[in-house]
Design an enzyme around this catalytic site. Structure first.
Site, PDB file in Angstrom:
ATOM      1  N   TYR A   3       0.822  -1.284  -0.036  1.00  0.00           N
ATOM      2  CA  TYR A   3       0.018  -0.176   0.039  1.00  0.00           C
ATOM      3  C   TYR A   3       0.734   1.285  -0.006  1.00  0.00           C
ATOM      4  O   TYR A   3       0.322   2.351  -0.081  1.00  0.00           O
ATOM      5  CB  TYR A   3      -1.047  -0.113   1.019  1.00  0.00           C
ATOM      6  CG  TYR A   3      -1.898  -1.041   1.278  1.00  0.00           C
ATOM      7  CD1 TYR A   3      -2.779  -1.158   0.108  1.00  0.00           C
ATOM      8  CD2 TYR A   3      -2.045  -2.279   2.042  1.00  0.00           C
ATOM      9  CE1 TYR A   3      -3.651  -2.459   0.250  1.00  0.00           C
ATOM     10  CE2 TYR A   3      -2.721  -3.252   2.113  1.00  0.00           C
ATOM     11  CZ  TYR A   3      -3.596  -3.328   0.995  1.00  0.00           C
ATOM     12  OH  TYR A   3      -4.582  -4.300   0.967  1.00  0.00           O
ATOM     13  N   HIS A  34     -15.582  -5.652  -1.979  1.00  0.00           N
ATOM     14  CA  HIS A  34     -15.712  -7.090  -2.256  1.00  0.00           C
ATOM     15  C   HIS A  34     -17.228  -7.552  -1.709  1.00  0.00           C
ATOM     16  O   HIS A  34     -17.186  -8.866  -1.986  1.00  0.00           O
ATOM     17  CB  HIS A  34     -14.625  -7.913  -2.215  1.00  0.00           C
ATOM     18  CG  HIS A  34     -13.364  -7.250  -2.298  1.00  0.00           C
ATOM     19  ND1 HIS A  34     -13.009  -6.798  -3.715  1.00  0.00           N
ATOM     20  CD2 HIS A  34     -12.206  -6.880  -1.673  1.00  0.00           C
ATOM     21  CE1 HIS A  34     -12.028  -6.188  -3.543  1.00  0.00           C
ATOM     22  NE2 HIS A  34     -11.505  -6.171  -2.359  1.00  0.00           N
ATOM     23  N   ASP A  48     -25.248   0.559  -3.497  1.00  0.00           N
ATOM     24  CA  ASP A  48     -26.555   0.980  -4.015  1.00  0.00           C
ATOM     25  C   ASP A  48     -26.518   2.608  -3.328  1.00  0.00           C
ATOM     26  O   ASP A  48     -27.277   3.636  -3.881  1.00  0.00           O
ATOM     27  CB  ASP A  48     -27.853   0.585  -2.719  1.00  0.00           C
ATOM     28  CG  ASP A  48     -28.150  -0.895  -3.281  1.00  0.00           C
ATOM     29  OD1 ASP A  48     -27.681  -1.225  -4.585  1.00  0.00           O
ATOM     30  OD2 ASP A  48     -28.693  -1.774  -2.325  1.00  0.00           O
ATOM     31  N   HIS A  89      -8.086   1.849  -6.129  1.00  0.00           N
ATOM     32  CA  HIS A  89      -7.354   0.891  -5.389  1.00  0.00           C
ATOM     33  C   HIS A  89      -5.968   0.956  -5.447  1.00  0.00           C
ATOM     34  O   HIS A  89      -5.554   1.185  -6.665  1.00  0.00           O
ATOM     35  CB  HIS A  89      -7.851  -0.566  -5.591  1.00  0.00           C
ATOM     36  CG  HIS A  89      -9.320  -0.969  -5.522  1.00  0.00           C
ATOM     37  ND1 HIS A  89      -9.912  -0.961  -4.320  1.00  0.00           N
ATOM     38  CD2 HIS A  89     -10.337  -0.989  -6.605  1.00  0.00           C
ATOM     39  CE1 HIS A  89     -11.225  -1.312  -4.410  1.00  0.00           C
ATOM     40  NE2 HIS A  89     -11.569  -1.377  -5.776  1.00  0.00           N
ATOM     41  N   SER A  92      -3.704  -1.127  -4.733  1.00  0.00           N
ATOM     42  CA  SER A  92      -2.736  -2.147  -5.025  1.00  0.00           C
ATOM     43  C   SER A  92      -3.531  -2.748  -6.528  1.00  0.00           C
ATOM     44  O   SER A  92      -4.780  -2.223  -6.818  1.00  0.00           O
ATOM     45  CB  SER A  92      -2.858  -3.348  -4.178  1.00  0.00           C
ATOM     46  OG  SER A  92      -4.048  -3.724  -4.131  1.00  0.00           O
ATOM     47  N   ARG A 115     -10.547 -10.799  -4.377  1.00  0.00           N
ATOM     48  CA  ARG A 115     -10.565  -9.549  -4.476  1.00  0.00           C
ATOM     49  C   ARG A 115     -10.888  -8.714  -5.980  1.00  0.00           C
ATOM     50  O   ARG A 115     -10.826  -7.787  -6.552  1.00  0.00           O
ATOM     51  CB  ARG A 115      -9.081  -8.722  -4.240  1.00  0.00           C
ATOM     52  CG  ARG A 115      -8.861  -9.195  -2.607  1.00  0.00           C
ATOM     53  CD  ARG A 115      -7.191  -8.055  -2.171  1.00  0.00           C
ATOM     54  NE  ARG A 115      -6.901  -8.914  -1.185  1.00  0.00           N
ATOM     55  CZ  ARG A 115      -7.034  -8.497  -0.026  1.00  0.00           C
ATOM     56  NH1 ARG A 115      -8.049  -7.547   0.175  1.00  0.00           N
ATOM     57  NH2 ARG A 115      -6.461  -9.033   1.088  1.00  0.00           N
TER      58      ARG A 115
HETATM   59  O1  CA2 Z   1      -5.664  -1.892  -2.903  1.00  0.00           O
HETATM   60  C1  CA2 Z   1      -6.511  -1.218  -2.229  1.00  0.00           C
HETATM   61  O2  CA2 Z   1      -6.674   0.009  -2.067  1.00  0.00           O
HETATM   62  C2  CA2 Z   1      -7.342  -1.882  -1.486  1.00  0.00           C
HETATM   63  O3  CA2 Z   1      -8.826  -1.555  -1.706  1.00  0.00           O
HETATM   64  C3  CA2 Z   1      -7.197  -2.238  -0.096  1.00  0.00           C
HETATM   65  C4  CA2 Z   1      -8.119  -2.846   0.866  1.00  0.00           C
HETATM   66  C5  CA2 Z   1      -8.360  -4.339   0.307  1.00  0.00           C
HETATM   67  O4  CA2 Z   1      -8.961  -5.128   1.243  1.00  0.00           O
HETATM   68  C6  CA2 Z   1      -8.662  -4.270  -1.083  1.00  0.00           C
HETATM   69  O5  CA2 Z   1      -8.708  -5.539  -1.870  1.00  0.00           O
HETATM   70  C7  CA2 Z   1      -7.667  -3.454  -2.229  1.00  0.00           C
HETATM   71  C8  CA2 Z   1      -7.208  -3.031   2.047  1.00  0.00           C
HETATM   72  C9  CA2 Z   1      -6.995  -1.965   2.920  1.00  0.00           C
HETATM   73  C10 CA2 Z   1      -6.183  -2.012   3.872  1.00  0.00           C
HETATM   74  O6  CA2 Z   1      -5.105  -0.938   4.215  1.00  0.00           O
HETATM   75  C11 CA2 Z   1      -4.081  -1.358   5.004  1.00  0.00           C
HETATM   76  C12 CA2 Z   1      -3.193  -0.131   4.908  1.00  0.00           C
HETATM   77  C13 CA2 Z   1      -2.047  -0.267   5.733  1.00  0.00           C
HETATM   78  C14 CA2 Z   1      -1.862  -1.493   6.442  1.00  0.00           C
HETATM   79  C15 CA2 Z   1      -2.840  -2.772   6.639  1.00  0.00           C
HETATM   80  C16 CA2 Z   1      -4.029  -2.367   5.772  1.00  0.00           C
END
Ligand code: CA2
Length: 143
Positions: free
Chosen positions: A22, A79, A86, A99, A101, A110
Protein backbone atom coordinates in the site's frame (compact mmCIF):
# COMPACT_ATOMS: atom_id res chain seq x y z
CA UNK A 1 -16.82 22.81 -6.64
CA UNK A 2 -15.98 19.99 -4.23
CA UNK A 3 -15.06 16.34 -4.61
CA UNK A 4 -15.76 13.84 -1.82
CA UNK A 5 -12.72 11.69 -1.06
CA UNK A 6 -13.92 8.57 0.76
CA UNK A 7 -11.65 5.87 2.17
CA UNK A 8 -12.94 2.64 3.66
CA UNK A 9 -11.86 0.26 6.41
CA UNK A 10 -8.26 -0.06 7.53
CA UNK A 11 -7.00 2.70 5.24
CA UNK A 12 -6.41 4.75 8.42
CA UNK A 13 -3.44 2.35 8.87
CA UNK A 14 -1.74 3.51 5.65
CA UNK A 15 1.95 4.12 6.07
CA UNK A 16 2.18 2.06 9.24
CA UNK A 17 2.00 -1.53 7.86
CA UNK A 18 2.38 -3.46 4.59
CA UNK A 19 4.19 -0.61 2.74
CA UNK A 20 5.17 -3.12 0.02
CA UNK A 21 1.46 -3.39 -0.92
CA UNK A 22 0.00 0.00 0.00
CA UNK A 23 3.00 2.35 -0.04
CA UNK A 24 4.57 4.42 2.70
CA UNK A 25 2.38 7.52 2.71
CA UNK A 26 0.03 7.98 5.67
CA UNK A 27 -3.64 8.75 5.08
CA UNK A 28 -3.24 12.44 6.12
CA UNK A 29 -0.30 12.72 3.68
CA UNK A 30 -2.39 11.10 0.92
CA UNK A 31 -5.28 13.49 1.59
CA UNK A 32 -2.87 16.45 1.50
CA UNK A 33 -1.52 15.32 -1.90
CA UNK A 34 -5.00 14.90 -3.34
CA UNK A 35 -6.14 18.26 -1.90
CA UNK A 36 -3.10 20.02 -3.40
CA UNK A 37 -3.67 18.45 -6.82
CA UNK A 38 -7.43 19.13 -6.79
CA UNK A 39 -6.77 22.79 -5.92
CA UNK A 40 -4.71 23.23 -9.10
CA UNK A 41 -7.85 22.23 -11.03
CA UNK A 42 -10.18 24.44 -8.99
CA UNK A 43 -11.69 21.75 -6.74
CA UNK A 44 -11.91 21.48 -2.98
CA UNK A 45 -11.70 18.08 -1.26
CA UNK A 46 -14.10 16.83 1.43
CA UNK A 47 -12.29 13.88 3.00
CA UNK A 48 -13.83 11.08 5.06
CA UNK A 49 -12.53 7.72 6.29
CA UNK A 50 -14.44 5.14 8.26
CA UNK A 51 -14.11 1.53 9.30
CA UNK A 52 -17.92 1.30 9.60
CA UNK A 53 -20.04 0.35 6.57
CA UNK A 54 -23.13 2.33 7.65
CA UNK A 55 -21.10 5.49 8.24
CA UNK A 56 -19.74 5.23 4.70
CA UNK A 57 -23.29 4.81 3.35
CA UNK A 58 -24.48 7.88 5.29
CA UNK A 59 -21.52 9.98 4.12
CA UNK A 60 -22.17 9.01 0.47
CA UNK A 61 -25.84 10.01 0.85
CA UNK A 62 -24.85 13.39 2.32
CA UNK A 63 -22.24 14.03 -0.39
CA UNK A 64 -25.08 14.99 -2.73
CA UNK A 65 -25.43 18.27 -0.83
CA UNK A 66 -21.77 19.25 -0.71
CA UNK A 67 -19.86 17.62 -3.58
CA UNK A 68 -20.14 17.29 -7.34
CA UNK A 69 -18.24 13.99 -7.61
CA UNK A 70 -16.92 11.12 -5.51
CA UNK A 71 -13.51 9.44 -5.32
CA UNK A 72 -13.86 6.28 -3.27
CA UNK A 73 -11.58 3.49 -2.15
CA UNK A 74 -14.12 1.18 -0.50
CA UNK A 75 -11.22 -1.09 0.58
CA UNK A 76 -12.47 -4.48 1.85
CA UNK A 77 -16.10 -3.40 1.44
CA UNK A 78 -15.56 -3.28 -2.34
CA UNK A 79 -15.84 -7.04 -2.36
CA UNK A 80 -18.80 -7.40 0.00
CA UNK A 81 -20.98 -4.30 0.20
CA UNK A 82 -24.22 -4.07 -1.76
CA UNK A 83 -25.17 -1.17 0.58
CA UNK A 84 -22.25 1.01 -0.57
CA UNK A 85 -23.00 0.19 -4.20
CA UNK A 86 -26.67 1.12 -3.68
CA UNK A 87 -25.73 4.42 -1.99
CA UNK A 88 -23.48 5.43 -4.90
CA UNK A 89 -26.16 4.47 -7.37
CA UNK A 90 -28.81 6.41 -5.38
CA UNK A 91 -26.89 9.71 -5.13
CA UNK A 92 -26.12 9.69 -8.85
CA UNK A 93 -22.84 11.63 -8.48
CA UNK A 94 -20.07 10.70 -10.92
CA UNK A 95 -17.83 8.31 -8.99
CA UNK A 96 -14.32 7.00 -9.58
CA UNK A 97 -13.34 3.86 -7.66
CA UNK A 98 -9.67 3.70 -6.68
CA UNK A 99 -7.52 0.87 -5.30
CA UNK A 100 -3.90 1.38 -4.34
CA UNK A 101 -2.97 -2.20 -5.23
CA UNK A 102 -3.78 -4.15 -8.39
CA UNK A 103 -6.72 -6.16 -7.07
CA UNK A 104 -6.55 -8.44 -10.14
CA UNK A 105 -3.01 -9.53 -9.32
CA UNK A 106 -4.07 -10.55 -5.81
CA UNK A 107 -6.33 -13.19 -4.26
CA UNK A 108 -9.38 -14.26 -6.31
CA UNK A 109 -11.84 -12.79 -3.76
CA UNK A 110 -10.47 -9.31 -4.54
CA UNK A 111 -11.15 -9.62 -8.28
CA UNK A 112 -14.80 -8.59 -8.01
CA UNK A 113 -15.99 -5.22 -6.68
CA UNK A 114 -19.71 -4.50 -6.18
CA UNK A 115 -18.92 -0.80 -6.65
CA UNK A 116 -17.34 -1.02 -10.11
CA UNK A 117 -20.61 -1.38 -12.03
CA UNK A 118 -21.94 1.93 -10.65
CA UNK A 119 -18.64 3.84 -10.99
CA UNK A 120 -17.81 5.96 -14.03
CA UNK A 121 -14.30 4.55 -13.87
CA UNK A 122 -12.02 2.27 -11.89
CA UNK A 123 -8.29 2.81 -11.26
CA UNK A 124 -6.17 0.19 -9.52
CA UNK A 125 -2.54 -0.69 -9.04
CA UNK A 126 -1.20 2.86 -9.45
CA UNK A 127 -0.74 3.60 -5.75
CA UNK A 128 -1.42 7.16 -4.59
CA UNK A 129 -1.14 8.35 -8.20
CA UNK A 130 -4.47 6.58 -8.79
CA UNK A 131 -6.23 9.13 -6.57
CA UNK A 132 -4.66 12.00 -8.54
CA UNK A 133 -5.77 10.38 -11.80
CA UNK A 134 -9.27 10.10 -10.32
CA UNK A 135 -9.28 13.87 -9.68
CA UNK A 136 -8.24 14.43 -13.32
CA UNK A 137 -11.00 12.10 -14.55
CA UNK A 138 -13.69 13.86 -12.50
CA UNK A 139 -12.43 17.31 -13.52
CA UNK A 140 -12.82 16.22 -17.15
CA UNK A 141 -16.26 14.71 -16.56
CA UNK A 142 -17.53 17.79 -14.70
CA UNK A 143 -16.28 20.52 -17.02
O1 CA2 B 1 -5.67 -1.82 -2.90
C1 CA2 B 1 -6.55 -1.22 -2.28
O2 CA2 B 1 -6.59 0.00 -2.19
C2 CA2 B 1 -7.60 -2.02 -1.50
O3 CA2 B 1 -8.86 -1.34 -1.63
C3 CA2 B 1 -7.13 -2.03 -0.06
C4 CA2 B 1 -8.00 -2.90 0.84
C5 CA2 B 1 -8.20 -4.29 0.25
O4 CA2 B 1 -9.12 -5.02 1.04
C6 CA2 B 1 -8.72 -4.22 -1.18
O5 CA2 B 1 -8.83 -5.53 -1.67
C7 CA2 B 1 -7.77 -3.42 -2.05
C8 CA2 B 1 -7.33 -3.06 2.22
C9 CA2 B 1 -7.00 -1.78 2.91
C10 CA2 B 1 -6.11 -2.09 4.07
O6 CA2 B 1 -5.22 -1.01 4.24
C11 CA2 B 1 -4.13 -1.21 5.01
C12 CA2 B 1 -3.18 -0.22 4.98
C13 CA2 B 1 -2.05 -0.36 5.70
C14 CA2 B 1 -1.85 -1.47 6.50
C15 CA2 B 1 -2.80 -2.46 6.54
C16 CA2 B 1 -3.95 -2.31 5.79
Amino acid sequence: MNLALINGPNLNLLGTREPEIYGSLTLPQLVARVTEHAATLGFGIESFQSNVEGELVTYIQQARGSSQGIIINPAGYSHTSVAIRDAISAVGLPTIEVHLSNIFAREEFRHHSHVSAVAKGVICGCGVKGYLLAVDALAELLK
